[in-house]
Scaffold this active site. Structure first.
Site, mmCIF file in Angstrom:
data_model
loop_
_atom_site.group_PDB
_atom_site.id
_atom_site.type_symbol
_atom_site.label_atom_id
_atom_site.label_comp_id
_atom_site.label_asym_id
_atom_site.label_seq_id
_atom_site.Cartn_x
_atom_site.Cartn_y
_atom_site.Cartn_z
ATOM 1 N N GLY A 29 -61.015 17.707 -34.521
ATOM 2 C CA GLY A 29 -63.198 17.597 -34.452
ATOM 3 C C GLY A 29 -63.980 17.696 -36.085
ATOM 4 O O GLY A 29 -63.077 17.929 -37.019
ATOM 5 N N ASN A 79 -69.081 19.717 -38.495
ATOM 6 C CA ASN A 79 -70.446 21.195 -38.021
ATOM 7 C C ASN A 79 -70.751 22.187 -36.904
ATOM 8 O O ASN A 79 -71.146 22.939 -37.503
ATOM 9 C CB ASN A 79 -71.678 19.930 -38.133
ATOM 10 C CG ASN A 79 -71.233 19.135 -37.118
ATOM 11 O OD1 ASN A 79 -70.317 18.874 -36.136
ATOM 12 N ND2 ASN A 79 -72.738 17.926 -36.365
ATOM 13 N N PRO A 127 -66.289 4.971 -39.861
ATOM 14 C CA PRO A 127 -65.254 4.796 -40.015
ATOM 15 C C PRO A 127 -63.691 5.542 -39.983
ATOM 16 O O PRO A 127 -62.606 4.940 -39.565
ATOM 17 C CB PRO A 127 -65.172 5.023 -41.836
ATOM 18 C CG PRO A 127 -66.794 5.089 -41.891
ATOM 19 C CD PRO A 127 -66.924 5.680 -40.694
ATOM 20 N N CYS A 131 -74.969 15.091 -35.574
ATOM 21 C CA CYS A 131 -74.703 14.029 -35.323
ATOM 22 C C CYS A 131 -75.931 12.670 -34.551
ATOM 23 O O CYS A 131 -76.092 11.516 -34.736
ATOM 24 C CB CYS A 131 -73.610 13.088 -34.384
ATOM 25 S SG CYS A 131 -73.461 14.423 -32.744
ATOM 26 N N LYS A 149 -72.761 1.268 -28.288
ATOM 27 C CA LYS A 149 -72.139 0.705 -29.434
ATOM 28 C C LYS A 149 -71.292 1.415 -30.786
ATOM 29 O O LYS A 149 -70.584 2.020 -29.675
ATOM 30 C CB LYS A 149 -73.789 0.485 -30.156
ATOM 31 C CG LYS A 149 -74.684 -0.364 -29.511
ATOM 32 C CD LYS A 149 -75.483 -0.981 -30.071
ATOM 33 C CE LYS A 149 -76.787 -0.721 -30.521
ATOM 34 N NZ LYS A 149 -78.143 -1.175 -30.981
HETATM 35 P P1 NDP Z 1 -65.063 13.223 -40.708
HETATM 36 O O1 NDP Z 1 -64.825 11.571 -40.246
HETATM 37 O O2 NDP Z 1 -64.448 12.449 -42.102
HETATM 38 O O3 NDP Z 1 -63.869 13.690 -39.864
HETATM 39 C C1 NDP Z 1 -63.110 13.939 -38.656
HETATM 40 C C2 NDP Z 1 -62.001 14.363 -38.023
HETATM 41 O O4 NDP Z 1 -60.884 13.304 -38.314
HETATM 42 C C3 NDP Z 1 -61.695 15.464 -39.330
HETATM 43 O O5 NDP Z 1 -61.201 16.748 -38.761
HETATM 44 C C4 NDP Z 1 -60.909 14.668 -40.149
HETATM 45 O O6 NDP Z 1 -60.088 15.900 -40.736
HETATM 46 C C5 NDP Z 1 -60.183 13.744 -39.688
HETATM 47 N N1 NDP Z 1 -59.459 12.459 -39.734
HETATM 48 C C6 NDP Z 1 -59.639 12.158 -41.015
HETATM 49 N N2 NDP Z 1 -59.192 10.638 -41.108
HETATM 50 C C7 NDP Z 1 -58.031 10.694 -39.232
HETATM 51 C C8 NDP Z 1 -57.284 10.507 -39.870
HETATM 52 N N3 NDP Z 1 -56.696 8.689 -40.374
HETATM 53 N N4 NDP Z 1 -56.530 10.305 -38.871
HETATM 54 C C9 NDP Z 1 -57.164 11.231 -37.772
HETATM 55 N N5 NDP Z 1 -57.781 13.034 -38.110
HETATM 56 C C10 NDP Z 1 -58.521 11.883 -39.449
HETATM 57 O O7 NDP Z 1 -66.304 13.140 -40.174
HETATM 58 P P2 NDP Z 1 -66.568 14.773 -40.617
HETATM 59 O O8 NDP Z 1 -65.938 16.413 -40.799
HETATM 60 O O9 NDP Z 1 -67.096 14.292 -41.941
HETATM 61 O O10 NDP Z 1 -67.825 15.161 -39.578
HETATM 62 C C11 NDP Z 1 -68.999 14.481 -39.803
HETATM 63 C C12 NDP Z 1 -69.082 13.037 -38.960
HETATM 64 O O11 NDP Z 1 -69.020 13.308 -37.525
HETATM 65 C C13 NDP Z 1 -70.456 12.504 -39.063
HETATM 66 O O12 NDP Z 1 -70.109 10.764 -39.054
HETATM 67 C C14 NDP Z 1 -70.907 12.831 -37.704
HETATM 68 O O13 NDP Z 1 -72.267 11.674 -37.324
HETATM 69 C C15 NDP Z 1 -70.208 13.066 -36.735
HETATM 70 N N6 NDP Z 1 -70.167 14.019 -36.137
HETATM 71 C C16 NDP Z 1 -70.113 13.009 -34.482
HETATM 72 C C17 NDP Z 1 -70.109 13.830 -33.111
HETATM 73 C C18 NDP Z 1 -70.950 13.172 -31.712
HETATM 74 O O14 NDP Z 1 -70.516 13.839 -31.156
HETATM 75 N N7 NDP Z 1 -70.523 12.318 -31.793
HETATM 76 C C19 NDP Z 1 -70.796 15.570 -34.097
HETATM 77 C C20 NDP Z 1 -70.442 15.916 -35.253
HETATM 78 C C21 NDP Z 1 -69.811 15.042 -35.838
HETATM 79 P P3 NDP Z 1 -60.519 16.558 -42.354
HETATM 80 O O15 NDP Z 1 -61.876 16.026 -42.180
HETATM 81 O O16 NDP Z 1 -59.881 17.181 -42.551
HETATM 82 O O17 NDP Z 1 -59.600 15.661 -43.557
#
Ligand code: NDP
Length: 489
Positions: A151, A154, A232, A285, A456
């Protein structure tokens, strides 16, 4: 501070809280004040192993449980969640900093909606019958097995439920890793599912950073990965999942357009722009952060927007009258401030906001006023990159075809919106938008009944609605012969 902010332990496995203080300490910071309000530990390899083993052990019996029984447990969990909405909303506010006026309406309630919806349709998940002459084929819709949910920070309660509810309804088990920034709420979801009767091992929560996520995604016991996060991270997780040919759902970021035509209802369009840029302090998002306003309406739109933003009430997030809270973390605010500084340097006009003034008593928090730039051009960084903060770009346009072309000129495709009084134009725009969710004369509603997901670079697969069932099941075809088996020799 409520007594239960500090969770009983960091992880929840096999219906029990589990601790392993050998894992890296993760401080939980209340973003309104900057105070540490709890501490959890990242999962050690032993904890990851224990969670996946529990899920793998529990899944087969759950898949064999009648669908009606599975659904009943989810619906019971929905009822418990609604009964506890106040406490869960307070916790969500501590976890994220979002004001209680939002969390009490949009978080546990939306999680409960997902549990109720998937609980309701669980019994009707079915295959089909296909007649082939006298022979026939029937299909079975079978679970995938062990699903890993990861997750963003947000919407920690909602994301846990949007992934957990369909996974469980379809007969899977889940190991969920919340964002390290907001580790608290998913533990409550797990507790409630247990209380509703979910057998041990089926919904487990492990804390940790990216490396914990990576360990879960690459484990041979994992059959599916559903990530909500940035593009990313999505690329990395998708690639890691591909190694084991695992199923994926990717809910990623966006830079969504909102197009406002001259004939739009001004007040509604301004409301849509506020909802689509400043709700949850801009950390959504699907936000419509590129607001294209037709030239004839531009000045009135900007003036009215500034007036309405002046009515935002910044203050103690727990005060029900507060409508605008802090950002989730110092790091996320710094990212937004960097975008703001560079936007000013490149000639965008700061119409309002950009300041970091804190309300009295909350000086340690991560505040950033609702910020609007005008005079933005398509190539500026604030118009091309996801900021994930309260920063809106206003752009102008002359014609419908120009607006559509520029709206689609982005690698992202999560959402798009149009405000107009012209019925046929509204539907033409919706058909032309390259986005998974489109809005006509509204913005940012995401009811569980409607599929949600990106086109996309914004993602793969869909959450919510019946569409989610496709992503938590696999189809098996069974050919039934009614006559002799004929062979050529
Ligand atoms: P991140 O991409 O930084 O992190 C998302 C989750 O992935 C976190 O739990 C993170 O862990 C984990 N993570 C990071 N690297 C890896 C890896 N290599 N392998 C597996 N898991 C990993 O996103 P944010 O938490 O900063 O959230 C913001 C982003 O999420 C924005 O881009 C937003 O647009 C998107 N988002 C999309 C939504 C959608 O439904 N489309 C809804 C809400 C947000 P940790 O952070 O604990 O290191």
């Amino acid at each position: 501070m409520p007594y239960d902010i500090q969770p009983t332990a960091s992880h929840y496995i096999d219906s029990e809280y589990v601790e392993d203080t050998g894992g890296t300490k993760i401080p939980v910071i209340y973003s309104a004040t900057g105070e540490v309000i709890a501490t959890v530990h990242a999962a050690t390899p032993a904890i990851v192993d224990r969670a996946l083993a529990a899920a793998a052990r529990a899944q087969a019996a759950w898949a064999a449980t009648s669908q009606t029984d599975r659904g009943r447990i989810l619906r019971r969990a929905a009822d418990i969640m609604r009964d506890r909405n106040h406490d869960l909303s307070v916790l969500e506010t501590y976890d994220t900093g979002k004001p209680y006026s939002e969390t009490s309406l949009a978080d546990a309630t939306s999680g409960a909606d997902a549990l109720e919806y998937f609980g309701g349709i669980a019994a009707s998940i079915a295959g089909e019958h296909i007649q082939i002459g006298d022979d026939w084929v029937y299909t079975r819709r079978e679970p995938l097995g062990v699903c890993v949910g990861i997750g963003a920070w947000n919407y920690p309660t909602q994301i846990a439920c949007w992934k957990g509810a369909p996974a469980l309804a379809c007969g899977n088990a889940m190991v969920f890793k919340p964002s390290e920034t907001t580790p608290l709420c998913a533990l409550k979801v797990a507790e409630i599912l247990t209380e509703a009767g979910l057998p041990p091992g089926l919904f487990n929560v492990v804390q940790g950073m990216g490396e914990t996520g990576q360990a879960l995604v690459t484990d041979p016991r994992t059959d599916k990965v559903s990530l909500t996060g940035s593009v990313p991270t999505g690329r990395r997780v998708y690639a890691a999942a591909a190694e084991g040919l695992r199923h994926v759902t990717m809910e990623l970021g966006g830079k969504s357009p909102m197009v406002v035509f001259d004939d739009a209802n001004l007040e509604d369009a301004v409301s849509g722009a506020i909802l689509g840029n400043f709700y949850s302090t801009g950390q959504v998002c699907s936000n419509g952060t590129r607001v294209f306003v037709q030239a004839g309406l531009h000045d009135r739109f900007v003036a009215r927007l500034a007036e309405r933003l002046g009515q935002a009430r910044t203050g103690d997030p727990m005060d029900p009258d507060t409508t605008y809270g802090p950002m989730v973390s110092a790091a996320q605010r710094d990212i937004a401030l960097g975008f703001i500084a560079r936007a000013r340097d490149t000639g965008a006009v700061l119409a309002t906001g950009g300041t970091t003034d804190a309300p009295d008593g909350f000086e340690g928090g991560f505040w950033l006023a609702p910020t609007v730039f005008t005079g933005v051009t398509d190539d500026m960084e604030i118009a091309t990159d996801e900021i994930f903060g309260p920063v809106m770009s206003v752009l102008t346009f002359e014609t419908e075809s120009e607006a559509l072309e520029r709206a689609n000129h982005t690698p992202y495709g999560l959402a798009a919106g149009v405000y107009t009084a012209d019925l046929t134009r509204a539907h033409r725009m919706a058909a032309g938008f390259q986005a998974g969710t489109c809005y006509i004369n509204t913005y940012n509603l995401s009811p569980v009944e409607a599929p949600f997901g990106g086109m996309k670079a914004s993602g793969v697969g869909r959450e919510n609605a019946r569409a989610a069932i496709e992503h938590y099941t696999q189809i098996k075809s069974v050919y039934v012969a009614m006559g002799p088996t004929e062979a050529p020799f």
